[in-house]
Design a protein around this motif. Structure first.
Motif: not given
Length: 287
Positions: A77-79, A92-96, A110-116, A120-126
């Motif tokens: 949801r934060l992403l 730019p956005v700093l999510p906290v 960080p939140y993220g996922f892999e595929c194949a 694919v995605l790495t999402f970091d937040f404070q």
């Protein structure tokens, strides 16, 4: 359902955005520019607070999300919020994430996922954990609006309530409405941490007139009922010779109120069935 604690914290940060920055950044606080629209484009959702700030000549948005209870979908949801704010503000956005209590914290970033086989995605937040914040920091000492949060500090005792109440009452910069607002937040958080009996007579009187009082009393009654049912089941387990692990009380407390009530009822009406279910609960391996 939105928690009463989510509501009061949202009210706090939206009312004092400049002081909120001291909590997020400490001595390196950026310059506050404006509060941005917290509604999110092409969505019915609304962020808790979106602040536009500037530091070292760089302007960016800060998305502040408050968590008073666990949410397994919080990171995704934060992403979603971060992307929507970035597209609207063109910044730019700093999510906290601000966690009120330890049980509100989910999987760390960080939140993220892999595929194949590819990341694919790495999402970091404070992350801000309110129970870890040291309110002796000069930047926070000067931020009157953050005083109610100080009762959540892990090493603070009930005496912190009187200290914070006195500081709020004596703050010359607050209007009567702002002072009352902060005292309501203080009373609500202090009740959650230490119980209603720890509030001063003046603070209790203020809380009774607040829209949160009835919900707080209902939650207090619910906690008392859960505690009493857990104690009843532990006595029953002892009488039946059911082994009790060190975390027996914690295991039972994780059940919802209706499940505890049903188990207590079985202990009175069909004790053999209750003993079997209780034994399974207390001896099941931890995951």
């Amino acid at each position: 359902m939105t928690s009463v604690f989510d509501l009061i914290l949202r009210r706090l940060v939206q009312g004092h955005p400049d002081q909120l920055l001291a909590l997020l950044f400490g001595a390196q606080t950026p310059s506050f520019i404006r509060v941005a629209d917290s509604s999110l484009p092409q969505s019915e959702r609304r962020a808790d607070a979106v602040l536009v700030v500037e530091a070292h000549g760089v302007r960016f948005a800060v998305d502040v999300e408050l968590q008073a209870q666990a949410d397994p979908h919080f990171a995704e949801r934060l992403l979603d919020y971060t992307v929507r704010i970035h597209r609207r503000e063109k910044l730019p956005v700093l999510p906290v994430a601000i966690y009120l209590v330890p049980e509100a914290e989910g999987t760390p970033p960080p939140y993220g996922f892999e595929c194949a086989g590819m990341r694919v995605l790495t999402f970091d937040f404070q992350v801000i954990r309110l129970w870890e914040v040291d309110y002796r920091q000069p930047a926070l000492q000067a931020a009157t609006a953050l005083l109610p949060l100080s009762v959540l500090e892990s090493n603070a005792g009930p005496e912190r309530i009187a200290w914070a109440e006195s500081r709020i009452q004596q703050a010359p910069s607050l209007s009567s409405e702002e002072r009352l607002d902060l005292l309501v937040v203080l009373g609500t958080l202090a009740s959650r941490r230490f119980g209603q009996d720890r509030l001063s007579r003046h603070l209790r009187h203020i809380m009774i007139d607040s829209p949160f009082w009835d919900e707080l009393r209902a939650q207090e009654r619910a906690r008392t009922e859960v505690h009493e049912r857990v104690e009843t089941l532990l006595i029953f387990a002892n009488a039946r010779g059911i082994p009790q692990p060190p975390d027996a009380e914690a295991r039972l407390s994780q059940l919802d109120a209706s499940a505890l009530k049903a188990l207590v009822t079985k202990a009175l009406t069909t004790p053999d069935t209750a003993a079997t279910e209780l034994r399974a609960l207390l001896t099941a391996p931890k995951h």
